[in-house]
Design an enzyme around this catalytic site. Structure first.
Site, PDB file in Angstrom:
ATOM      1  N   TRP A  59       3.842  -9.731   0.334  1.00 59.22           N
ATOM      2  CA  TRP A  59       3.524  -9.442  -1.074  1.00 59.22           C
ATOM      3  C   TRP A  59       3.909 -10.625  -1.984  1.00 59.22           C
ATOM      4  O   TRP A  59       4.722 -11.481  -1.626  1.00 59.22           O
ATOM      5  CB  TRP A  59       4.212  -8.133  -1.510  1.00 59.22           C
ATOM      6  CG  TRP A  59       3.934  -7.790  -2.936  1.00 59.22           C
ATOM      7  CD1 TRP A  59       4.857  -7.584  -3.925  1.00 59.22           C
ATOM      8  CD2 TRP A  59       2.645  -7.627  -3.560  1.00 59.22           C
ATOM      9  NE1 TRP A  59       4.217  -7.303  -5.105  1.00 59.22           N
ATOM     10  CE2 TRP A  59       2.861  -7.331  -4.928  1.00 59.22           C
ATOM     11  CE3 TRP A  59       1.324  -7.725  -3.108  1.00 59.22           C
ATOM     12  CZ2 TRP A  59       1.819  -7.128  -5.838  1.00 59.22           C
ATOM     13  CZ3 TRP A  59       0.286  -7.532  -4.015  1.00 59.22           C
ATOM     14  CH2 TRP A  59       0.534  -7.231  -5.353  1.00 59.22           C
TER      15      TRP A  59
ATOM     16  N   TYR B  95       0.829  -1.211   0.000  1.00 59.30           N
ATOM     17  CA  TYR B  95       0.000   0.000   0.000  1.00 59.30           C
ATOM     18  C   TYR B  95       0.871   1.272   0.000  1.00 59.30           C
ATOM     19  O   TYR B  95       0.350   2.374  -0.107  1.00 59.30           O
ATOM     20  CB  TYR B  95      -0.929   0.050   1.229  1.00 59.30           C
ATOM     21  CG  TYR B  95      -1.925  -1.082   1.341  1.00 59.30           C
ATOM     22  CD1 TYR B  95      -2.120  -1.997   0.315  1.00 59.30           C
ATOM     23  CD2 TYR B  95      -2.686  -1.234   2.502  1.00 59.30           C
ATOM     24  CE1 TYR B  95      -3.029  -3.036   0.439  1.00 59.30           C
ATOM     25  CE2 TYR B  95      -3.601  -2.267   2.625  1.00 59.30           C
ATOM     26  CZ  TYR B  95      -3.768  -3.166   1.592  1.00 59.30           C
ATOM     27  OH  TYR B  95      -4.677  -4.193   1.740  1.00 59.30           O
TER      28      TYR B  95
ATOM     29  N   SER C  37     -13.146  -5.426   1.695  1.00 58.87           N
ATOM     30  CA  SER C  37     -14.134  -4.685   0.885  1.00 58.87           C
ATOM     31  C   SER C  37     -15.540  -4.775   1.481  1.00 58.87           C
ATOM     32  O   SER C  37     -16.511  -5.005   0.759  1.00 58.87           O
ATOM     33  CB  SER C  37     -14.156  -5.209  -0.558  1.00 58.87           C
ATOM     34  OG  SER C  37     -12.866  -5.206  -1.104  1.00 58.87           O
TER      35      SER C  37
END
Ligand code: A2P
Length: 285
Positions: free
Chosen positions: A89, A58, A179
């Site tokens: 990652w 991010y 989300s």
């Protein structure tokens, strides 16, 4: 379980616990002013959030770490009050890279530990300095792994994950739903063919009854069924709004009405990587 602003943690089998509501911190680095993550995390901690969800990729993890450290220095919190989740990652999946990558994250955060470290995506990319490694044709270079993917899942009223939830309940596994508000609807990575979650008439009608927004109803729905949510907001008013979900509860009928909104459609499909051998979304969960 009665949930309050001060007490909304779920116990984990290792003796730790995870707050049901956390602040998400992903924002497009190209479009987000430097320092907004720092300010948002500080506002969130002042509001009462004790769970922060971040990641190396991010590009703002240093701001998250700084916010936590500043709030500790102010005496508002102790490190152990905060649940921080970091992420490995895609270019760092080989087992020998996991520890050094985590150590790098701790250096960026300037913290001694993270509370949870998860695999960002179960699709490995070629290890190296490039975060998005590509060949001379601009094609992403994938990497082979033997990944047994243990992974967080998208979860909200349009994607309620009943099967996965039942499996996890049976095995005492806590789900963290990303989300939970239906994403920022950024067309570069979001499937926007599914309508905006927060405009849903049922969520809005239920919200009206309690003087709450559709976002608050969507979040309450998940925490009330034991799913951890990590709504992202860098807007002070919305950071506070998303925390005001402990002063009302949904009836069984309303929970059922919201469950019935399920469309089994993901907002985060990552179709650009669908030819990856480990692409996860072709399987049923
Ligand atoms: P912002 O940061 O400007 O508040 P998700 O957590 O599902 O990925 O959703 C994040 C998106 O939803 C962000 O674009 C965020 O924008 C927006 N958002 C966060 N909280 C609310 C809210 N209470 N009402 C409407 N939009 C919200």
């Amino acid at each position: 379980m009665s949930l309050t602003a001060e007490r909304h943690r779920i116990p984990l089998s290792d003796g730790n616990s995870i707050p049901l509501l956390g602040l998400g911190t992903y924002a497009d680095p190209q479009k987000t002013p430097k320092g907004s993550c720092l300010e948002s995390v500080k506002i969130a901690i002042d509001t009462g959030y004790r769970h922060i969800d971040g990641a190396f990729v991010y590009y703002n993890e240093h701001e998250v770490g700084q916010a936590i450290r500043e709030k500790i220095a102010e005496g508002r919190i102790k490190r152990e009050d905060i649940f921080y989740c970091g992420k490995l990652w895609n270019t760092c999946h080989p087992p020998e890279l996991v520890r050094p990558t985590l150590e790098k994250t701790l250096k960026i955060l300037q913290l001694d530990y993270v509370d949870l470290y998860i695999i960002e995506l179960p699709m490995a990319f070629k290890p190296g300095d490039a975060i998005y490694p590509t060949d001379e044709n601009g094609k992403m270079i994938y990497h082979e792994t033997d990944l047994c993917a243990t992974w967080e899942v998208e979860c909200h009223p349009y994607f309620t994950q009943p099967k996965l939830l039942e499996f996890c309940r049976q095995h005492d596994i806590v789900i963290v739903g990303y989300s939970p508000l239906g994403t920022s609807r950024d067309e570069t990575w979001v499937n926007v063919s599914s309508p905006p979650l927060l405009k849903d008439p049922v969520l809005n009608a239920i919200g009206k009854k309690y003087n709450k927004t559709s976002a608050q109803v969507a979040l309450r729905f998940n925490i009330q069924r034991g799913v951890v949510v990590i709504p992202k907001s860098f807007n002070p008013q919305r950071i506070r709004e998303n925390f005001q979900i402990f002063d009302f509860s949904l009836t069984e009928k309303e929970m059922k009405e919201i469950e019935a909104l399920n469309k089994n459609v993901r907002y985060v499909e990552l179709l650009m990587w669908r030819d990856h051998p480990e692409y996860p979304f072709s399987d049923e969960y």
